[in-house]
Design an enzyme around this catalytic site. Sequence first.
Site, PDB file in Angstrom:
ATOM      1  N   HIS A 261      -3.707  -5.027   0.725  1.00 12.03           N
ATOM      2  CA  HIS A 261      -3.213  -5.344   2.070  1.00 12.03           C
ATOM      3  C   HIS A 261      -3.235  -6.855   2.314  1.00 12.03           C
ATOM      4  O   HIS A 261      -4.145  -7.376   2.972  1.00 12.03           O
ATOM      5  CB  HIS A 261      -4.075  -4.641   3.127  1.00 12.03           C
ATOM      6  CG  HIS A 261      -3.770  -3.195   3.290  1.00 12.03           C
ATOM      7  ND1 HIS A 261      -2.750  -2.732   4.088  1.00 12.03           N
ATOM      8  CD2 HIS A 261      -4.340  -2.098   2.725  1.00 12.03           C
ATOM      9  CE1 HIS A 261      -2.701  -1.410   4.034  1.00 12.03           C
ATOM     10  NE2 HIS A 261      -3.659  -1.000   3.216  1.00 12.03           N
TER      11      HIS A 261
ATOM     12  N   GLU B 131      -1.641  -8.577   4.389  1.00 11.49           N
ATOM     13  CA  GLU B 131      -1.576  -8.909   5.812  1.00 11.49           C
ATOM     14  C   GLU B 131      -2.962  -8.996   6.436  1.00 11.49           C
ATOM     15  O   GLU B 131      -3.136  -9.624   7.495  1.00 11.49           O
ATOM     16  CB  GLU B 131      -0.717  -7.872   6.560  1.00 11.49           C
ATOM     17  CG  GLU B 131      -1.388  -6.560   6.879  1.00 11.49           C
ATOM     18  CD  GLU B 131      -1.504  -5.591   5.713  1.00 11.49           C
ATOM     19  OE1 GLU B 131      -2.035  -4.476   5.905  1.00 11.49           O
ATOM     20  OE2 GLU B 131      -1.067  -5.934   4.581  1.00 11.49           O
TER      21      GLU B 131
ATOM     22  N   CYS C  20       0.830  -1.200   0.000  1.00  9.43           N
ATOM     23  CA  CYS C  20       0.000   0.000   0.000  1.00  9.43           C
ATOM     24  C   CYS C  20       0.873   1.262   0.000  1.00  9.43           C
ATOM     25  O   CYS C  20       1.498   1.567  -0.999  1.00  9.43           O
ATOM     26  CB  CYS C  20      -0.998  -0.027   1.151  1.00  9.43           C
ATOM     27  SG  CYS C  20      -2.385   1.120   0.904  1.00  9.43           S
TER      28      CYS C  20
END
Length: 249
Positions: A229, A231, A129
């Site tokens: 994202h 994660e 990002c």
Amino acid sequence: MSEAIRGAPGPAAGGGAPPLIGITTYEEPARWGVWVREAALLPLSYVRSVERAGGVPVMVPPTGGLRGLAALISRLDGLVLAGGGDLDPDLYGAERHAETGPPQPQRDRFELALARAAVDADLPFLAICRGMQVLNVARGGALVQHLPEAVGHKAHAPDIGKIGTHRVQISATSAIGKILGDAADVPTYHHQAVSRLGKGLSAVAWAEDQVVEAVELQGHRFGLGVQWHPEDGDDKRLFEALVAEAAGR
């Protein structure tokens, strides 16, 4: 320090020790206990993603000076450039948009220098990002400052403070395509994106509206950037690939 720890060989030494993966941090005021102070912050989803992929997560806060940058890079086996606030548009020669967030000069300066050092050292990295935007600007690229104005919708960050999802098409011959395939549904939360690609970067994934969603640094051992994202999703293959490369597997 015990001899076992001091003498533990890293991946480069062929000893099979888990690789050290640096993760850049936010620099924000935070509350804990009775305190409200400036803090180096990082969502645990980054830490857990690296840990579950087999790496040792190491938080890398923005520092005021850059004297220790070479030493830091030499001790890391891999790097995650994490998400966060908007880069100062002055860094890529643009006037500030009304929707661009407040500047964070120390974090911007540190992470741009860190990205350049990682590139120069051929250190494996995954830029996420804001991290992908840092990479792009570090390579001389520029950004779209407010996507809803540019593309006419808010699908890249549909709800304030909530991760959304959208589909991306991926070049099947790219490194990211070989990891994820030619399409993926990805967790998303961003209002800026790449406009002009930096030197040596290739766009390898796109949203339906043609916003660039992933880049790769040509000629680099493992230099990947994603606008989404990973994660915050269930698919940890990008982290697994980073850790495997950092471990020399």
